[in-house]
Motif scaffolding. Structure first.
Motif, short mmCIF file in Angstrom:
data_model
loop_
_atom_site.label_atom_id
_atom_site.label_comp_id
_atom_site.label_asym_id
_atom_site.label_seq_id
_atom_site.Cartn_x
_atom_site.Cartn_y
_atom_site.Cartn_z
N THR A 115 -0.35 -8.01 52.62
CA THR A 115 -1.16 -8.96 53.39
C THR A 115 -1.13 -8.65 54.88
OG1 THR A 115 -0.81 -10.70 51.75
CG2 THR A 115 -1.49 -11.40 53.95
N ARG A 116 0.07 -8.41 55.41
CA ARG A 116 0.20 -8.10 56.84
C ARG A 116 -0.57 -6.84 57.20
NH1 ARG A 116 5.67 -9.37 55.96
NH2 ARG A 116 6.19 -7.14 56.02
N GLU A 117 -0.42 -5.79 56.39
CA GLU A 117 -1.08 -4.53 56.71
C GLU A 117 -2.60 -4.64 56.57
OE1 GLU A 117 -1.17 0.17 55.39
OE2 GLU A 117 0.65 -1.01 55.11
N ALA A 118 -3.06 -5.33 55.53
CA ALA A 118 -4.51 -5.48 55.34
C ALA A 118 -5.13 -6.23 56.51
CB ALA A 118 -4.78 -6.22 54.03
N LEU A 119 -4.49 -7.30 56.96
CA LEU A 119 -5.02 -8.07 58.09
C LEU A 119 -5.00 -7.23 59.36
CD1 LEU A 119 -3.36 -11.54 57.40
CD2 LEU A 119 -5.79 -10.98 57.22
N ALA A 120 -3.91 -6.46 59.56
CA ALA A 120 -3.81 -5.62 60.75
C ALA A 120 -4.88 -4.53 60.75
CB ALA A 120 -2.43 -4.99 60.84
N ALA A 121 -5.30 -4.10 59.55
CA ALA A 121 -6.32 -3.06 59.44
C ALA A 121 -7.74 -3.62 59.54
CB ALA A 121 -6.15 -2.32 58.12
N GLY A 122 -7.85 -4.93 59.71
CA GLY A 122 -9.16 -5.55 59.83
C GLY A 122 -9.83 -5.83 58.51
N LEU A 123 -9.07 -5.78 57.42
CA LEU A 123 -9.63 -6.09 56.11
C LEU A 123 -9.52 -7.59 55.86
CD1 LEU A 123 -7.90 -3.21 54.11
CD2 LEU A 123 -10.29 -3.29 54.81
N ALA A 124 -10.58 -8.18 55.37
CA ALA A 124 -10.56 -9.61 55.07
C ALA A 124 -9.53 -9.88 53.98
CB ALA A 124 -11.94 -10.09 54.62
N CYS A 125 -8.50 -10.62 54.30
CA CYS A 125 -7.42 -10.88 53.37
C CYS A 125 -6.97 -12.33 53.55
CB CYS A 125 -6.26 -9.92 53.63
SG CYS A 125 -4.96 -9.96 52.39
N ILE A 126 -6.52 -12.96 52.49
CA ILE A 126 -6.07 -14.34 52.59
C ILE A 126 -4.79 -14.38 53.41
CG2 ILE A 126 -5.36 -16.39 51.32
CD1 ILE A 126 -6.90 -15.33 48.92
#
Length: 337
Positions: A115-126
């Motif tokens: 979750t942390r990495e996806a959000l940091a990469a700009g991917l829409a994540c819960i």
């Protein structure tokens, strides 16, 4: 030659898809640790795998070299095989695990890290808060509940195990009377969590009320070469090949450099916008359904990895499917010993 190691029960569908796409001259091998001929029976050769994970490594390499197998697809325990990639490559074998290195498994399997990495990469994540004590759980719930429904799930796990929706107004006994509803009184859940002998970390997050999309993909070093989205609508599933959920899944697979037959799950918010739930670095339980959409993902995977012509895809519009139980006859002599 190609070998499908133990996977989910959908290993049967993967073998069937590969068989439909490959020439009869290409032998398909399959194996399982349990006595499951109804799964492996579609292969040309079926084996019983050793029970011990480490013992399996040497056994798989030895058998593959002896039978001139070129491609080995890991299923249920891809991480175990990934740790021995160098040994497979030294033996001249093409190992497919869903990822290209061991670190990716850690980044994906731990949903907090994912979750942390996806959000940091700009991917829409819960967005989620990781908790490991009753006090942390109660604080996180109180904070998120101000904006809407709240849910929790373990930081590690599959099949939605451990997922619950929390609310103050849920009958305290509902989770026992109807566990399939996955609804639990927030105070009851927090108290039980606090009394656990070894509480496992949980993700506390907003609950997305929209539909879920499960995107099955054939990936090569992060690039999706074929994919089908399955959207769950009650008892039925529909298919999609474009749209925001599929695009998000493709971006996620590229970022994490997925490699093999993988599955990306998303869920829509109230406005219909998809958010990443997780990436499974293995084929899904529903991979076989995608052939009804006109796309043979296992066949495409097998053909490309073996350098053979890829089966043509013809997209079928407006198809709905529903899984049913079927009987597979097994003769006594087919039972693996």
């Amino acid at each position: 030659m190609i070998w499908f190691l133990e996977g989910q029960s959908s290993q049967r569908d993967v073998i069937a898809g590969a068989r439909a796409a490959l020439p009869d001259t290409v032998r398909i091998f399959a194996s399982h640790r349990q006595n499951r001929p109804e799964i492996t029976g579609l292969a040309d050769v079926a084996w019983r795998e050793p029970q011990d994970n480490q013992e399996r490594i040497g056994w798989v390499i030895e058998q593959a070299r002896a039978r001139q197998i070129k491609v080995v697809l890991a299923g249920r325990v891809g991480q175990v095989y990934e740790a021995h990639r160098a040994e497979f490559e030294a033996a001249g074998l093409q190992l497919i695990t869903g990822a290209l290195d061991l670190e990716t498994f850690e980044r994906v399997d731990d949903k907090s890290t994912f979750t942390r990495e996806a959000l940091a990469a700009g991917l829409a994540c819960i967005p989620a808060m990781t908790v490991s004590t009753q006090a942390e759980l109660e604080t996180a719930y109180a904070q998120l509940a101000r904006d809407g429904q709240v849910c929790v799930k373990p930081t590690r796990g599959i099949y939605g195990q451990g997922f619950w929706r929390l609310a103050d107004n849920v009958d305290p006994f509902r989770s026992f009377a109807n566990a399939d509803a996955h609804e639990v009184n927030a105070a009851v859940f927090a108290q039980a969590y606090g009394q656990s002998d070894a509480p496992q970390p949980l993700l506390v997050m907003p609950y997305m009320p929209g539909s879920e999309c499960s995107v099955d993909m054939v990936c090569e070093a992060g690039e999706a070469v074929a994919y089908v989205g399955r959207r769950k609508q009650g008892l039925m599933q529909t298919f999609e090949r474009d749209g925001a959920a599929v695009e998000l899944a493709i971006k996620a697979a590229r970022h994490f450099k997925c490699d093999g037959i993988v599955n990306v799950q998303t869920r829509d918010d109230a406005a219909g916008q998809p958010h990443l739930l997780e990436i499974n670095l293995r084929y899904s339980g529903g991979i076989g359904y995608t052939r009804e959409a006109g796309v043979n993902l296992p066949g495409i995977f097998a053909a490309r990895r073996l350098g053979l012509p890829v089966p043509a895809s013809t997209w079928r519009e407006n198809v709905q499917v529903k899984a049913i139980t079927v009987v597979v006859p097994v003769r006594g002599e087919e039972l693996l010993r």
